[in-house]
Write a protein that holds these residues in place. Structure first.
Motif, PDB file in Angstrom:
ATOM      1  N   ILE A 179       1.023   5.910 -16.109  1.00  0.00           N
ATOM      2  CA  ILE A 179       0.397   6.447 -14.897  1.00  0.00           C
ATOM      3  C   ILE A 179      -0.145   5.267 -14.105  1.00  0.00           C
ATOM      4  N   LEU A 180       0.310   5.114 -12.863  1.00  0.00           N
ATOM      5  CA  LEU A 180      -0.141   4.036 -11.992  1.00  0.00           C
ATOM      6  C   LEU A 180      -1.167   4.596 -11.018  1.00  0.00           C
ATOM      7  N   CYS A 181      -2.414   4.197 -11.195  1.00  0.00           N
ATOM      8  CA  CYS A 181      -3.495   4.611 -10.304  1.00  0.00           C
ATOM      9  C   CYS A 181      -3.667   3.530  -9.246  1.00  0.00           C
ATOM     10  N   LEU A 182      -3.505   3.886  -7.977  1.00  0.00           N
ATOM     11  CA  LEU A 182      -3.492   2.922  -6.889  1.00  0.00           C
ATOM     12  C   LEU A 182      -4.406   3.364  -5.752  1.00  0.00           C
ATOM     13  N   THR A 183      -4.933   2.385  -5.037  1.00  0.00           N
ATOM     14  CA  THR A 183      -5.641   2.712  -3.812  1.00  0.00           C
ATOM     15  C   THR A 183      -4.629   3.202  -2.777  1.00  0.00           C
ATOM     16  N   GLY A 184      -5.130   3.828  -1.727  1.00  0.00           N
ATOM     17  CA  GLY A 184      -4.242   4.260  -0.659  1.00  0.00           C
ATOM     18  C   GLY A 184      -3.467   3.101  -0.062  1.00  0.00           C
ATOM     19  N   ALA A 185      -4.141   1.962   0.111  1.00  0.00           N
ATOM     20  CA  ALA A 185      -3.463   0.792   0.674  1.00  0.00           C
ATOM     21  C   ALA A 185      -2.367   0.283  -0.248  1.00  0.00           C
ATOM     22  N   ALA A 186      -2.632   0.264  -1.551  1.00  0.00           N
ATOM     23  CA  ALA A 186      -1.632  -0.216  -2.505  1.00  0.00           C
ATOM     24  C   ALA A 186      -0.447   0.741  -2.592  1.00  0.00           C
ATOM     25  N   LEU A 187      -0.722   2.038  -2.515  1.00  0.00           N
ATOM     26  CA  LEU A 187       0.366   3.012  -2.535  1.00  0.00           C
ATOM     27  C   LEU A 187       1.235   2.852  -1.284  1.00  0.00           C
ATOM     28  N   ALA A 188       0.598   2.664  -0.149  1.00  0.00           N
ATOM     29  CA  ALA A 188       1.345   2.475   1.097  1.00  0.00           C
ATOM     30  C   ALA A 188       2.170   1.189   1.048  1.00  0.00           C
ATOM     31  N   ALA A 189       1.643   0.154   0.416  1.00  0.00           N
ATOM     32  CA  ALA A 189       2.384  -1.100   0.307  1.00  0.00           C
ATOM     33  C   ALA A 189       3.595  -0.954  -0.600  1.00  0.00           C
ATOM     34  N   ARG A 190       3.494  -0.104  -1.605  1.00  0.00           N
ATOM     35  CA  ARG A 190       4.639   0.122  -2.491  1.00  0.00           C
ATOM     36  C   ARG A 190       5.739   0.891  -1.772  1.00  0.00           C
ATOM     37  N   PHE A 191       5.337   1.774  -0.852  1.00  0.00           N
ATOM     38  CA  PHE A 191       6.301   2.639  -0.151  1.00  0.00           C
ATOM     39  C   PHE A 191       6.229   2.395   1.354  1.00  0.00           C
ATOM     40  N   PRO A 192       6.657   1.217   1.802  1.00  0.00           N
ATOM     41  CA  PRO A 192       6.529   0.882   3.223  1.00  0.00           C
ATOM     42  C   PRO A 192       7.384   1.803   4.087  1.00  0.00           C
ATOM     43  N   ILE A 234       7.042   4.938   4.659  1.00  0.00           N
ATOM     44  CA  ILE A 234       7.076   6.343   4.251  1.00  0.00           C
ATOM     45  C   ILE A 234       5.753   7.006   4.625  1.00  0.00           C
ATOM     46  N   ASP A 235       5.840   8.185   5.203  1.00  0.00           N
ATOM     47  CA  ASP A 235       4.653   8.935   5.590  1.00  0.00           C
ATOM     48  C   ASP A 235       4.025   9.564   4.349  1.00  0.00           C
ATOM     49  N   LEU A 236       2.869   9.038   3.953  1.00  0.00           N
ATOM     50  CA  LEU A 236       2.155   9.523   2.774  1.00  0.00           C
ATOM     51  C   LEU A 236       0.914  10.316   3.154  1.00  0.00           C
ATOM     52  N   SER A 237       0.778  10.672   4.419  1.00  0.00           N
ATOM     53  CA  SER A 237      -0.470  11.254   4.910  1.00  0.00           C
ATOM     54  C   SER A 237      -0.782  12.614   4.302  1.00  0.00           C
ATOM     55  N   ALA A 238       0.240  13.331   3.832  1.00  0.00           N
ATOM     56  CA  ALA A 238      -0.006  14.659   3.261  1.00  0.00           C
ATOM     57  C   ALA A 238      -0.432  14.597   1.794  1.00  0.00           C
ATOM     58  N   ALA A 247      13.173   4.890  -2.485  1.00  0.00           N
ATOM     59  CA  ALA A 247      12.120   5.902  -2.414  1.00  0.00           C
ATOM     60  C   ALA A 247      12.399   6.926  -1.336  1.00  0.00           C
ATOM     61  N   LEU A 248      11.939   8.149  -1.599  1.00  0.00           N
ATOM     62  CA  LEU A 248      12.073   9.261  -0.667  1.00  0.00           C
ATOM     63  C   LEU A 248      10.693   9.791  -0.316  1.00  0.00           C
ATOM     64  N   ALA A 249      10.561  10.266   0.914  1.00  0.00           N
ATOM     65  CA  ALA A 249       9.271  10.747   1.405  1.00  0.00           C
ATOM     66  C   ALA A 249       8.895  12.083   0.777  1.00  0.00           C
ATOM     67  N   PRO A 250       7.594  12.359   0.683  1.00  0.00           N
ATOM     68  CA  PRO A 250       7.153  13.664   0.184  1.00  0.00           C
ATOM     69  C   PRO A 250       7.782  14.837   0.928  1.00  0.00           C
ATOM     70  N   ALA A 251       8.037  14.675   2.219  1.00  0.00           N
ATOM     71  CA  ALA A 251       8.625  15.770   2.998  1.00  0.00           C
ATOM     72  C   ALA A 251      10.007  16.163   2.492  1.00  0.00           C
ATOM     73  N   ASP A 252      10.702  15.249   1.826  1.00  0.00           N
ATOM     74  CA  ASP A 252      12.034  15.536   1.283  1.00  0.00           C
ATOM     75  C   ASP A 252      12.010  16.005  -0.161  1.00  0.00           C
ATOM     76  N   CYS A 253      10.836  15.954  -0.794  1.00  0.00           N
ATOM     77  CA  CYS A 253      10.764  16.162  -2.250  1.00  0.00           C
ATOM     78  C   CYS A 253       9.646  17.116  -2.647  1.00  0.00           C
ATOM     79  N   ALA A 254       9.434  18.171  -1.849  1.00  0.00           N
ATOM     80  CA  ALA A 254       8.436  19.196  -2.162  1.00  0.00           C
ATOM     81  C   ALA A 254       7.040  18.616  -2.341  1.00  0.00           C
ATOM     82  N   GLY A 255       6.692  17.657  -1.478  1.00  0.00           N
ATOM     83  CA  GLY A 255       5.336  17.178  -1.440  1.00  0.00           C
ATOM     84  C   GLY A 255       4.994  16.001  -2.323  1.00  0.00           C
TER      85      GLY A 255
END
Length: 286
Positions: free
Chosen positions: A213-226, A228-232, A270-278
């Motif tokens: 389990i990788l626990c990341l800050t919002g900034a680190a998660l966004a950096a991993r998935f450049p 990609i809209d992660l706002s939801a 990587a695929l966005a949450p919008a394509d993968c049921a959230g």
């Protein structure tokens, strides 16, 4: 007593429209089980995406009931996405006794079964015992233990091969403002749970042949998935999955055939949450 939890057994996504989500995952190249209907009291149904050592589950509400009111409220409040991690145990009643002795709080053991539609026709029972961790033990989400009484009706050979060459859970992603504290709490839930510092967070090792389990800050998660809209995604909670692939070229071809455009990451595609049921989904080499 020794800690009874051996690793991650499966995860589930709580989805708004079960059949629509199932079709989305089929398009991405996954083999899905036939739909499994739960009891009338539960009012839920699922599809499983099976791998040799673990699996994913799409869980949806098909009939509103008193029993599924909390899940309906969660969908209304948070939307669909990755909501639970199920842990490997041998015996739910023995696990409760052992965890009580270790001072780790749990709820009550539940025993249930559901009919499994077999690919060749007919049904067979799938029986389980589950044991949730108490909410006070968790930084977010739902973590529970799952004892499989009938593995032969869940891990059907016909379900283990996927056109996109997916072969297992590679990692579970979580987002937190204090990822080190979240990781420490999660590590306590596994016999082999250890915390490894990461840039922007921490990695929880959950056991041999088990997804970390990788626990990341919002900034680190966004950096991993450049890009990609992660706002939801929940600000505090489970965010997505890395899926191991036996053949990344075949994975890329499958995604292209599905008409989705993956983002290339440092680890894979990587695929966005919008394509993968959230849930954000990342395919990585096995």
């Amino acid at each position: 007593m020794s800690h009874p939890v051996k690793g991650v057994d499966h995860v589930f996504l709580l989805v708004e429209d079960l059949d629509r989500s199932a079709e989305a995952y089929r398009r991405l190249g996954f083999t899905l089980s036939p739909k499994g209907l739960h009891s009338a009291a539960k009012g839920t149904a699922n599809y499983t995406l099976m791998f040799p050592a673990d699996y994913m589950e799409l869980l949806g509400i098909v009939t509103p009931t008193e029993g599924n009111a909390p899940r309906r409220e969660a969908l209304a409040r948070e939307g669909e996405g990755l909501r639970a991690v199920a842990c490997r145990i041998d015996d739910a009643d023995a696990a409760k006794t052992a965890l009580d002795a270790l001072g780790i709080a749990t709820a009550e053991v539940g025993h249930f079964e559901r009919p499994v539609p077999l690919p060749g026709g007919g049904t067979a029972p799938a029986a389980f015992a589950t044991l949730p961790y108490a909410e006070a033990e968790l930084p977010f989400g739902l973590v529970f233990m799952c004892q499989h009484k009938t593995r032969e009706t869940v891990w059907l050979p016909e379900l283990l091969t996927h056109p996109n060459r997916a072969c297992g859970l590679g990692a579970i992603f979580a987002q937190s403002a204090d990822p080190e504290a979240a990781a420490a709490r999660l590590a306590r839930l596994f016999a082999a749970g250890t915390v490894v510092p990461l840039g922007g967070g921490a990695r929880v090792e959950t056991g041999p042949d088990s997804a970390p389990i990788l626990c990341l800050t919002g900034a680190a998660l966004a950096a991993r998935f450049p890009g990609i809209d992660l706002s939801a995604l929940p600000a505090e909670g489970l965010a997505g999955l890395a899926i191991r692939s036996e053949d990344m070229a075949a994975t890329a071809a499958c995604l292209a055939g599905a008409g989705v455009a993956p983002v290339e990451t440092a680890a894979g595609l990587a695929l966005a949450p919008a394509d993968c049921a959230g849930a954000v989904l990342e395919f990585v080499p096995a």
